[in-house]
Design an enzyme around this catalytic site. Structure first.
Site, short mmCIF file in Angstrom:
data_model
loop_
_atom_site.label_atom_id
_atom_site.label_comp_id
_atom_site.label_asym_id
_atom_site.label_seq_id
_atom_site.Cartn_x
_atom_site.Cartn_y
_atom_site.Cartn_z
N GLU A 239 -6.37 -10.08 -8.54
CA GLU A 239 -5.09 -10.00 -9.42
C GLU A 239 -5.76 -11.22 -9.67
O GLU A 239 -4.61 -11.66 -11.12
CB GLU A 239 -4.28 -9.25 -8.14
CG GLU A 239 -4.09 -8.29 -7.49
CD GLU A 239 -3.21 -7.65 -7.21
OE1 GLU A 239 -1.99 -7.77 -7.66
OE2 GLU A 239 -2.58 -7.25 -6.46
N HIS A 255 -22.88 -2.09 11.00
CA HIS A 255 -24.17 -0.73 11.09
C HIS A 255 -24.42 0.26 10.31
O HIS A 255 -24.81 1.20 9.57
CB HIS A 255 -23.19 0.12 12.11
CG HIS A 255 -23.01 -0.40 13.85
ND1 HIS A 255 -23.62 -0.41 14.46
CD2 HIS A 255 -21.97 -1.03 14.08
CE1 HIS A 255 -23.66 -1.01 15.18
NE2 HIS A 255 -22.08 -1.74 15.15
N LYS A 348 1.09 1.27 -14.92
CA LYS A 348 2.56 2.15 -14.06
C LYS A 348 2.59 2.45 -15.20
O LYS A 348 3.65 3.41 -15.39
CB LYS A 348 2.77 0.55 -13.44
CG LYS A 348 2.34 0.86 -12.25
CD LYS A 348 3.63 -0.54 -11.51
CE LYS A 348 2.18 -0.72 -10.54
NZ LYS A 348 3.89 -0.93 -9.52
C1 F6R Z 1 1.53 -7.28 -8.08
C2 F6R Z 1 0.89 -6.76 -6.76
C3 F6R Z 1 0.93 -5.41 -6.89
C4 F6R Z 1 1.77 -4.53 -6.44
C5 F6R Z 1 1.17 -2.89 -6.26
C6 F6R Z 1 3.00 -2.22 -5.59
O1 F6R Z 1 1.59 -8.75 -7.46
O2 F6R Z 1 0.68 -7.77 -6.24
O3 F6R Z 1 -0.26 -4.82 -6.00
O4 F6R Z 1 2.14 -4.75 -5.58
O5 F6R Z 1 1.56 -2.65 -7.65
O6 F6R Z 1 3.82 -2.88 -6.48
P1 F6R Z 1 4.81 -2.95 -5.26
O7 F6R Z 1 4.66 -3.86 -4.56
O8 F6R Z 1 6.74 -3.46 -6.37
O9 F6R Z 1 5.86 -2.21 -4.59
#
Ligand code: F6R
Length: 354
Positions: A239, A255, A348
């Protein structure tokens, strides 16, 4: 961005649009604040829960793994981390569920929250707000509200420590004040070693970023101790540096994975192994690490780090902190802004539109 420029923070900090370096520097204060939030938070009824589930994704799920690994030797009931829309079949009215989402809008977590409520589980919502916050308020579910404004993955203190505080207040754990105190003090020391002002010649995070540059990081942890750090390193390299990385853990990797170092030579020359260890690792695992070195000579190189710190919690976080800084320096070397994760945002948005 050349490697020497890691020692000139003025050339890269202005390009860090989401202030990821600043959030890393402020992690000790975040942990102290997160602990206070947890100590003052509403708690579910104290009852003989049979299991604990933390449901969340990405940066919001890793706190669940920290809780699982940290409590494994202390709790008499299991902690399971759920990264999915549905909860496992065993969840019922004797389950304590932490629904964790920094934004409060992650659809898998919202779905798992509904699932938990439908099965009569005791639920605690941990979020900055969003739909999870609204829903918890509407359902009169204990809601722990944490500060917004940083990337979820930069908020591990907020996303983990309140769950620990709730477990202590429910009587599952004790002595956590000293653990958290040790953690905060140790992180304050480590940031002086890993932070941008510590020169590369004595900064392990900068040195490692240089070794990982243009290579494929493969992170090896140890089940029950550093596995959570290995998983976190992978996610942070993905990320922050927008680069691939993979992780696995001893003894399981003995393993299968070690057999995969015979070919293809072109790929293996690009692999840099990082081994993360803890002073409390099983002696047979230590022996396994020693022997394993002889099987992986085809990789470009290997670095090894041992968790440090006065308490178990401090040790768990010490390696996470090193990985966080390493991934940020790797982003700098690639000329990438560490903060934005446009691919996740786009995914998303596309899912939200359908
Ligand atoms: C972004 C990040 C992502 C979010 C994940 C879930 O910085 O680390 O891995 O954590 O997309 O989103 P949230 O945390 O808002 O539920």
């Amino acid at each position: 961005m050349s490697q020497a420029q890691l020692d000139n923070p003025g050339t890269y900090l202005p390009n860090d649009t989401m202030q990821m370096f600043r959030a890393a520097w402020e992690l000790p204060a975040q942990c102290a604040a997160a602990w206070r939030i947890g100590r003052d938070a509403p708690v579910p009824p104290a009852k003989p829960y049979r299991n604990i589930v933390v449901t969340g994704l990405g940066g919001s799920a890793i706190g669940g793994d920290l809780l699982r690994v940290f409590t494994a030797g202390r709790l008499e009931i299991p902690v399971i981390v759920n990264r999915d829309y549905r909860l496992p079949r065993f969840v019922d009215d004797a389950t304590l569920v932490f629904a964790v989402s920094y934004s409060g809008n992650t659809e898998e977590t919202l779905s798992a929250y509904d699932d938990a409520r439908g099965r009569g589980a005791a639920v605690v919502a941990l979020t900055t707000g969003g739909r999870l916050g609204e829903q918890a308020r509407r359902d009169m579910v204990p809601l722990i509200t944490i500060p917004a404004g940083i990337a979820p993955r930069a908020a591990t203190g907020y996303l983990f420590l309140p769950t620990l505080a709730v477990l202590e207040r429910l009587g599952f754990l004790d002595g956590m004040d000293a653990e958290v105190d040790g953690l905060v003090r140790h992180l304050e020391i480590l940031r002086g070693r890993y932070g941008p002002d510590a020169p590369a010649e004595r900064n392990p995070a900068k040195q490692l970023a240089q070794n990982l540059y243009e290579r494929l990081p493969v992170i090896w942890g140890v089940t029950g101790t550093t596995e959570v750090a290995a998983q976190r390193w992978k996610g942070q390299i993905n990320e922050n540096a927008k680069a691939p990385a993979y992780w696995s853990a001893f003894p399981e990797l003995n393993h299968n994975e070690i057999v995969g170092f015979e070919q293809p030579a072109g790929v293996l020359r690009g692999v840099w192994l990082v081994v993360l260890r803890d002073p409390e690792d099983h002696p047979r695992v230590n022996l396994r690490v020693e022997i394993t070195r002889s099987f992986v000579g085809t990789a470009a190189g290997m670095s090894e780090f041992i968790a440090s710190g006065p308490t178990r919690l401090a040790r768990l976080y010490s390696l996470i902190y090193l990985g966080d800084y390493t991934s940020l320096y790797l982003a700098v070397l690639y000329g990438t802004d560490p903060g934005p994760v446009r691919v996740i945002d786009r995914l998303k948005a596309e899912l939200g539109a359908r």
